[in-house]
Enzyme design. Structure first.
Site, mmCIF file in Angstrom:
data_model
loop_
_atom_site.group_PDB
_atom_site.id
_atom_site.type_symbol
_atom_site.label_atom_id
_atom_site.label_comp_id
_atom_site.label_asym_id
_atom_site.label_seq_id
_atom_site.Cartn_x
_atom_site.Cartn_y
_atom_site.Cartn_z
ATOM 1 N N CYS A 6 0.830 -1.208 0.000
ATOM 2 C CA CYS A 6 0.000 0.000 0.000
ATOM 3 C C CYS A 6 0.863 1.257 0.000
ATOM 4 C CB CYS A 6 -0.944 0.002 1.192
ATOM 5 S SG CYS A 6 -0.111 -0.016 2.810
ATOM 6 N N HIS B 164 -2.556 1.171 7.160
ATOM 7 C CA HIS B 164 -2.753 1.131 5.711
ATOM 8 C C HIS B 164 -2.506 2.512 5.115
ATOM 9 C CE1 HIS B 164 -4.211 -0.337 1.935
ATOM 10 N NE2 HIS B 164 -5.334 0.351 1.946
ATOM 11 N N ASN C 67 -7.878 4.238 -2.826
ATOM 12 C CA ASN C 67 -7.327 3.018 -2.251
ATOM 13 C C ASN C 67 -6.596 2.226 -3.336
ATOM 14 O OD1 ASN C 67 -6.758 1.061 -0.369
ATOM 15 N ND2 ASN C 67 -8.868 0.470 0.035
#
Length: 329
Positions: free
Chosen positions: A139, A276, A296
């Site tokens: 991520c 994240h 995302n």
């Protein structure tokens, strides 16, 4: 009495046939998301997780229809995973133990003048298509690449996808698919003299040997700045004045795993335990609820085509200002 029994019959019949109804939905879901399992035992265990998630989604959406929540959930490609598995396999923020703030890297907002009440860098052409990191804790690489892409567009007028795989393979101070941190990625690009384009160095979703090619260099970096912790006004200024910003959040809840639309706010989202990395690409207000627009890296099947609206000015919801940063170009 007979009328009452007659009315009950359809309900009883319905209650006795949920498995048959879920069989159809399960097969459709597997086909839609191209799911295959190694054994019948594995499929049954995944099916049970999927059913539990489906029930939680339905219960939440009923409450949302009654005004309890400002957002809705939907089944997606993560439906056969527990929230613990999602955090383990599909996040990847790894904070350096020696991390400390410096006056040299601290972002000092320019408070003079107004900033827009809303801004969306997708509409300005600063944002590349949504990607899917897969089951690799990368991520941080996608967030970093996204922030660099925004600055590249701002400086050159050209939007070009940069290579998260270049960062996964070559940032030795991070851990590839084992996790990493955004400012460490910005430092690598600065010290390395550049980062390759996505076309030149495509994503494979696993750790490989560093294959950086200077002739395919697509962007440089002169350093980075970090937003003051807990300061949403400073983050808003940075988004408005600088562009897309790398941030970290808590993505450990099932409510985030199955977010679909609306302004996401879950009081259980832990602002003190971020795990994240995502990219803030704007902010605004929807139905009276102020929000950040986040990109995302779980594919377009997640959220609203890969994006979410996260509550803004709600006591640093999900820890969004804890580790916000951007590259200088």
């Amino acid at each position: 009495m007979w009328v009452f029994k007659f009315l009950l019959l359809p309900m009883v019949s319905f209650a006795l046939s949920p498995e048959e109804m879920l069989d159809t939905q399960w097969e459709l879901w597997k086909k839609t998301h191209q799911k295959q399992y190694n054994s019948k035992v594995d499929e049954i265990s995944r099916r049970l997780i999927w059913e539990k998630n489906l029930k939680q989604i339905s219960a939440h959406n009923l409450e949302a229809s009654l005004g309890v929540h400002t957002y809705e959930l939907a089944m997606n490609h993560l439906g056969d995973m527990t929230s613990e598995e999602v955090v383990q396999k599909m996040t990847g923020l790894r904070i350096p133990p020696s991390r400390s703030y410096s006056n040299d890297t601290l972002y000092t907002p320019e408070w003079e003048g107004r900033v827009p009440d809303s801004i969306d860098y997708r509409k300005k052409g600063y944002v590349t298509p949504v990607k899917n990191q897969g089951q690799c804790g990368s991520c941080w690489a996608f967030s970093s690449a996204g922030a660099l892409e925004g600055q590249l567009k701002k400086k050159t007028g050209k939007l070009l996808a940069l290579s998260p795989q270049n960062l996964v393979d070559c940032v030795t101070e991070n851990y590839g698919c084992g996790g990493g941190y955004m400012t460490t990625a910005f430092q690598y690009v600065q010290q390395n003299g550049g980062i390759d384009s996505e076309d030149a160095y495509p994503y494979v979703g696993q750790d490989e040997s560093c294959m950086y090619n200077a002739t395919a260099k697509a962007a440089k970096c002169r350093g980075y700045r970090e937003i003051p912790v807990g300061n949403e006004k400073a983050l808003k200024r940075a988004v408005a004045r600088v562009g897309p910003i790398s941030v970290s959040i808590d993505a450990s809840l099932a409510s985030f795993q199955f977010y679909s639309r609306g302004v996401y706010y879950d009081e259980n989202c832990d602002r003190d335990n971020v795990n994240h990395a995502v990219l803030v690409v704007g902010y605004g207000t929807q139905k009276g609820s102020k929000h950040w627009i986040i990109k995302n890296s779980w594919g377009e099947s997640w959220g609203n085509k890969g994006y979410a609206l996260l509550a803004r000015n709600k006591n640093n919801a999900c820890g969004i200002t804890n580790m916000a940063s951007f590259p200088k170009m």
